[in-house]
Design a protein around this motif. Structure first.
Motif, PDB file in Angstrom:
ATOM      1  N   CYS A 154     -37.049  16.753   4.192  1.00 62.90           N
ATOM      2  CA  CYS A 154     -35.883  16.802   5.088  1.00 62.90           C
ATOM      3  C   CYS A 154     -35.812  18.104   5.881  1.00 62.90           C
ATOM      4  CB  CYS A 154     -34.586  16.589   4.298  1.00 62.90           C
ATOM      5  SG  CYS A 154     -34.215  17.924   3.143  1.00 62.90           S
ATOM      6  N   CYS A 208     -37.533  22.166   2.138  1.00 70.58           N
ATOM      7  CA  CYS A 208     -38.001  20.859   1.666  1.00 70.58           C
ATOM      8  C   CYS A 208     -38.954  20.248   2.685  1.00 70.58           C
ATOM      9  CB  CYS A 208     -36.806  19.932   1.440  1.00 70.58           C
ATOM     10  SG  CYS A 208     -37.307  18.233   1.058  1.00 70.58           S
ATOM     11  N   CYS A 224     -31.347  19.951  -1.646  1.00 77.27           N
ATOM     12  CA  CYS A 224     -31.575  19.797  -0.213  1.00 77.27           C
ATOM     13  C   CYS A 224     -30.907  18.513   0.261  1.00 77.27           C
ATOM     14  CB  CYS A 224     -33.072  19.782   0.077  1.00 77.27           C
ATOM     15  SG  CYS A 224     -33.905  18.369  -0.651  1.00 77.27           S
ATOM     16  N   GLU A 225     -30.900  18.346   1.556  1.00 78.99           N
ATOM     17  CA  GLU A 225     -30.233  17.206   2.189  1.00 78.99           C
ATOM     18  C   GLU A 225     -30.687  15.857   1.614  1.00 78.99           C
ATOM     19  OE1 GLU A 225     -27.905  17.845   4.532  1.00 78.99           O
ATOM     20  OE2 GLU A 225     -27.446  15.705   4.647  1.00 78.99           O
ATOM     21  N   CYS A 226     -31.996  15.684   1.418  1.00 78.44           N
ATOM     22  CA  CYS A 226     -32.496  14.371   0.975  1.00 78.44           C
ATOM     23  C   CYS A 226     -32.483  14.238  -0.542  1.00 78.44           C
ATOM     24  CB  CYS A 226     -33.903  14.118   1.521  1.00 78.44           C
ATOM     25  SG  CYS A 226     -35.217  14.995   0.659  1.00 78.44           S
ATOM     26  N   GLY A 227     -32.220  15.324  -1.267  1.00 79.13           N
ATOM     27  CA  GLY A 227     -32.111  15.253  -2.723  1.00 79.13           C
ATOM     28  C   GLY A 227     -33.437  15.392  -3.461  1.00 79.13           C
ATOM     29  N   ALA A 228     -34.545  15.538  -2.732  1.00 79.55           N
ATOM     30  CA  ALA A 228     -35.848  15.655  -3.413  1.00 79.55           C
ATOM     31  C   ALA A 228     -35.913  16.915  -4.272  1.00 79.55           C
ATOM     32  CB  ALA A 228     -36.981  15.662  -2.380  1.00 79.55           C
TER      33      ALA A 228
HETATM   34 ZN   LIG Z   1     -35.097  17.338   1.084  1.00 81.64          ZN
END
Ligand SMILES: [Zn+2]
Ligand SMILES: [Zn+2]
Length: 133
Positions: A78, A75, A8-12
């Motif tokens: 994000c 997510c 995902c965008e934030c990498g979580a």
């Molecule tokens: Zn994320």
């Protein structure tokens, strides 16, 4: 076996797609449109067991559509959608997300082969791919 990484965008959240997708194409059905608010969905579709969340499963939230047998997995932090599921419990991963997570290139073997549910379209597509209703 071939595998592809998405995040995902934030990498979580990270997930791995293994093997070959069941389907790769542009879906023009009303259900995709309703679930995701997009004119059509450029997808790769995988069996559930081909998609493994490798990082941050606790960050993965799911939204069950009230009428459709479809879920959207996103997510919590994000908001990005990693994939959605359909009535067959396939995992539908956007070609665009794979492209984004692969340095801006969609691996050649994942390129769309056709348009499907083309009879339900709201956008006409002028390309050489087969178009199925
Ligand atoms: Zn994320
Ligand atoms: Zn669809």
């Amino acid at each position: 076996m071939t595998s592809y990484q998405i995040h995902c965008e934030c990498g979580a959240i990270r997930a791995e797609l293994s093997g070959s997708p069941r389907v790769k194409g542009h879906c023009h059905c009303e259900d995709c449109r309703e679930l995701l608010d997009i004119p059509f969905h450029s997808v790769t579709a995988w069996n559930a067991e081909q998609v493994t969340v490798t990082r941050g499963p606790d960050s993965l939230a799911e939204y069950q559509h009230p009428q459709l047998e479809m879920k959207r997995f996103y997510c919590k932090h994000c908001g990005e959608t990693l994939f959605n599921s359909n009535a067959m419990d396939w995992r539908i991963v956007s070609q665009h997300l794979i492209r984004k997570c692969n340095s801006g290139e969609l691996p050649e073997e994942l390129a769309a082969e056709s348009h499907f549910f083309y009879g339900q379209r709201i956008v006409d597509i002028d390309d050489d791919l087969p178009k199925h209703d």
